[in-house]
Scaffold this active site. Structure first.
Site, short mmCIF file in Angstrom:
data_model
loop_
_atom_site.label_atom_id
_atom_site.label_comp_id
_atom_site.label_asym_id
_atom_site.label_seq_id
_atom_site.Cartn_x
_atom_site.Cartn_y
_atom_site.Cartn_z
N GLU A 1 -41.55 -19.96 -26.00
CA GLU A 1 -41.73 -20.36 -24.61
C GLU A 1 -42.96 -19.74 -23.94
OE1 GLU A 1 -37.47 -21.43 -22.91
OE2 GLU A 1 -37.58 -19.29 -23.37
C1 ACM Z 1 -35.22 -18.70 -26.94
O1 ACM Z 1 -34.07 -19.06 -26.66
N1 ACM Z 1 -36.20 -18.87 -26.08
C2 ACM Z 1 -35.53 -18.09 -28.22
#
Ligand code: ACM
Length: 689
Positions: free
Chosen positions: A315
């Site tokens: 992310e």
């Molecule tokens: C995640 O759940 N961003 C690894």
């Protein structure tokens, strides 16, 4: 396979490589092979266990804990008499002690043979012996002749070498003693990796001596000292569990910037803590970033002995990189196409650093890129496809997608997810891989993200559902019967209570304590009736209520925090309704039980109102209690009508459906889980005349 004194035909007939486990056994995870014998071995106060292995502090410690646990499970002080291999009740032999730093892929197999006169546990490696001791503990039952284990032969080994649990200690700090209890629980169900998510935007949780401002400014005082970490890692190793640290970078890294803002892609001042704020990303274009990470990873490589080092990589938001012209110029100057190429550049440099310090790098599936060195292990959280893709490209990988405990799914839904197939019945991308590629899939990890848990509630979100995931990782793939799983999960659940895991046992847990606090009263009977049939909302719907994950001042002390992720009452009620409907309304025992529940729920609201009125924490639950009564009334009317020649009008059913729909929409972050089975009763009135 060892030779047994049975004719081969009997051997194959009774030594089932099991699609089912006998209902007399409460083993979880189900062993690879079980052969039930006849008779039993009594476990009384003269019980002794000795090791004939070479002296090994880990195994000796494991046996001492085992004896203590036998004592707790039976409520009997053992005599503690000395014994040797000729007269001990249980003789344990491990051929070798295992690696000093536990390694991926060490032999974890064991053979446990129990006859009415003695038990023998043998294993190539002490790790297998530790697992075999846990199996023995699960076999102890009270019998008319005393506590006993059945005569049995078990040959067992894991399906996957990597069976992990991630615990996020950044969003909410989780004290070491809570983590240790969870290691005990993991050992009980034969899990072998604790993935420690140690840094994120909200907090940096490790003491660094080279960069002390990481913990001083990044943790709000909540971090683990290096000596606590060493002690914790040793505690895990004693239980056959590796500890893999994760330091998430370049995203999810605001807490680093509190002390070292020069690492950030956007100049400014940063604060750690649960505060609203845009994601912060490291600047991968500065050499200073890598100099910092080299020193930091060098220090952490010495602190965490495991061969693997998780760098996160998930992310990474575009905005910080897009908004810095220097970074965009760097992308152009280096012939990169976009931010993803920049992250790949970062990962390549990072991999060299991690490797220089003797570790194997791993990251979330966003790290996957044609330029990523093949040695990097990829952990897939976004789906099985990226795991299969990683394996195809030559990476070893783990599956976490489908095992997120914070999503509040029922155990059966996690249980149906398999690292090698999309679900147990649908082949997924991994099924199309070659045998060689499939071998790269090492197992999986359950994830306990901590946005919505506290030290008080975390265990009730991990347990008992984790035991079902542990079985998916350990047991043969054919083991997939939900009824058997739930039956054994219930049994494992109260046994885990002996380990002191909060919220594990229905009978003794922080559940009651939290309900008392909500009610401000010793009398929680009516509140419990409601609490027992609701579940926290699923997936990330709670974030819709808290637009941001909760900030520091947001208490997690509502009914949604006390309620169990999966309501056992609702599940069993749904089974009863199914049984009743499938019997063509003839199963009068099921009908009587359904009726008893419905009467209880119909009458509960009147008793609960005064309690709800009195507590500001409970006011939001009033509509749920009212709807439970309405649903129950509808269910009773349906029961009275089903199979009789008195049609209820369609308008009646339509009216009930509105309540059902409302009950399965989040209110106060809760769902009324008995609504769907009551809906089935309501619908049955349409076909009963
Ligand atoms: C995640 O759940 N961003 C690894």
């Amino acid at each position: 396979m060892r030779t047994l004194q049975f004719p081969l035909s009997v051997f194959f007939f009774s030594f089932f490589a099991m699609a089912q486990i006998p209902s007399s056994l409460n083993l979880m995870p189900v062993p690879a092979k079980v052969q039930v014998g006849s008779g039993q071995l009594v476990v009384d106060q003269s019980f002794t266990a000795v090791s004939t292995s070479q002296r090994d502090a880990r195994l000796d410690g494991g046996i001492a804990r085992f004896l203590d646990q036998v004592s707790r499970q039976t409520g009997m002080q053992l005599n503690g008499q000395s014994a040797d291999a000729s007269n001990a009740t249980l003789v344990i032999r491990a051929e070798n002690a295992g690696r000093k730093v536990q390694e991926l892929g060490e032999d974890e197999s064991y053979t446990l043979e129990i006859t009415p006169s003695r038990a023998t546990l043998t294993a190539p490696n002490a790790l297998g012996a530790l697992h075999g001791l846990q199996t023995f503990l699960q076999l102890i039952e009270p019998t008319p002749a005393g506590f006993a284990v059945p005569a049995i032969t078990i040959e067992d080994q894991p399906r996957f070498a990597w069976r992990g649990l991630l615990i996020d200690v950044s969003r909410h700090f989780i004290p070491i003693e809570v983590l240790k209890r969870n290691l005990d629980g993991m050992a009980a169900v034969k899990m072998n990796v604790l993935h420690w998510h140690l840094s994120d935007d909200e907090g940096f949780r490790v003491e660094s001596k080279r960069f002390p401002k990481l913990q001083e400014l990044g943790s709000e005082g909540q971090y683990y000292t290096q000596s606590e970490i060493r002690d914790f890692v040793a505690y895990a190793r004693d239980r056959g569990i590796r500890v893999v640290p994760e330091f998430d970078m370049p995203g999810h890294s605001r807490s680093w910037m509190a002390g070292y803002p020069e690492l950030a892609s956007v100049p400014g001042s940063y604060r750690a803590g649960r505060i609203a704020g845009a994601d912060t990303v490291m600047d991968p274009t500065r050499d200073g970033t890598y100099k910092f990470l080299d020193k930091f990873i060098g220090e952490m490589a010495g602190l965490f002995p495991d061969a693997y080092f998780h760098i996160g990589g998930d992310e990474v938001t575009n905005k910080p990189w897009d908004s810095n012209p220097k970074i965009q110029e760097f992308i152009r100057a280096h012939g990169m196409k976009n931010n993803r190429d920049l992250q790949a550049y970062f990962n390549q440099r990072l991999q060299k650093i991690v490797s220089k310090h003797g570790k194997i790098m791993m990251g979330w599936d966003e790290v996957l890129h044609p330029d990523l060195p093949k040695t990097v292990l990829v952990e897939s959280w976004r789906g099985q496809d990226s795991l299969a893709e990683a394996a195809r490209q030559g990476h070893r990988g783990l599956l976490s997608y489908g095992y997120y405990l914070d999503l509040m799914w029922p155990a059966a839904r996690h249980y149906a997810v398999d690292p090698m197939t999309m679900t147990m019945t649908k082949p997924g991308a991994a099924a199309a891989l070659s045998t060689e590629e499939q071998k790269r899939i090492l197992g999986g990890e359950a994830c306990m993200w901590s946005e919505f848990v506290t030290p008080e509630t975390i265990e009730s979100r991990i347990w008992p559902r984790l035991a079902a995931i542990a079985e998916r990782f350990w047991s043969p793939q054919e083991i997939r019967d939900n009824q058997s799983m739930y039956r054994r999960l219930e049994e494992v659940s109260w046994r885990l209570g002996w380990l002191g895991l909060n919220g594990v046992s229905k009978y003794e847990s922080n559940y009651a304590t939290m309900l008392h606090r909500l009610a401000g009263s010793h009398d929680i009977a009516a509140l419990r009736v409601l609490a027992d049939v609701v579940e926290p909302t699923k997936d990330y719907t709670r974030t819709e209520v808290f637009p941001q994950p909760p900030v520091k001042s947001t208490p997690l002390n509502r009914l949604a925090d006390a309620a169990r992720p999966e309501s056992t009452v609702a599940r069993q009620f749904a089974e009863l309704v199914e049984t009743y409907l499938q019997s063509g309304y003839k199963d009068s025992a099921a009908e009587a039980q359904i009726r008893a529940w419905l009467v209880k729920w119909r009458d509960n609201d009147a008793n609960l109102k005064a309690v709800l009125d009195r507590s500001f924490l409970l006011a939001e639950d009033m509509p749920l209690s009212e709807d439970l009564a309405t649903l129950a009334t509808a269910g009773l009317e349906a029961l009275d009508n089903i199979g009789k020649n008195q049609p209820l009008p369609d308008a009646w059913r339509t009216a009930q459906s509105a309540v059902v729909d409302r009950s399965m929409k989040p209110r106060a972050n809760l769902l009324v889980m008995v609504a769907p089975p009551i809906q089935k009763l309501v619908e049955a009135t349409a076909s009963s005349h």
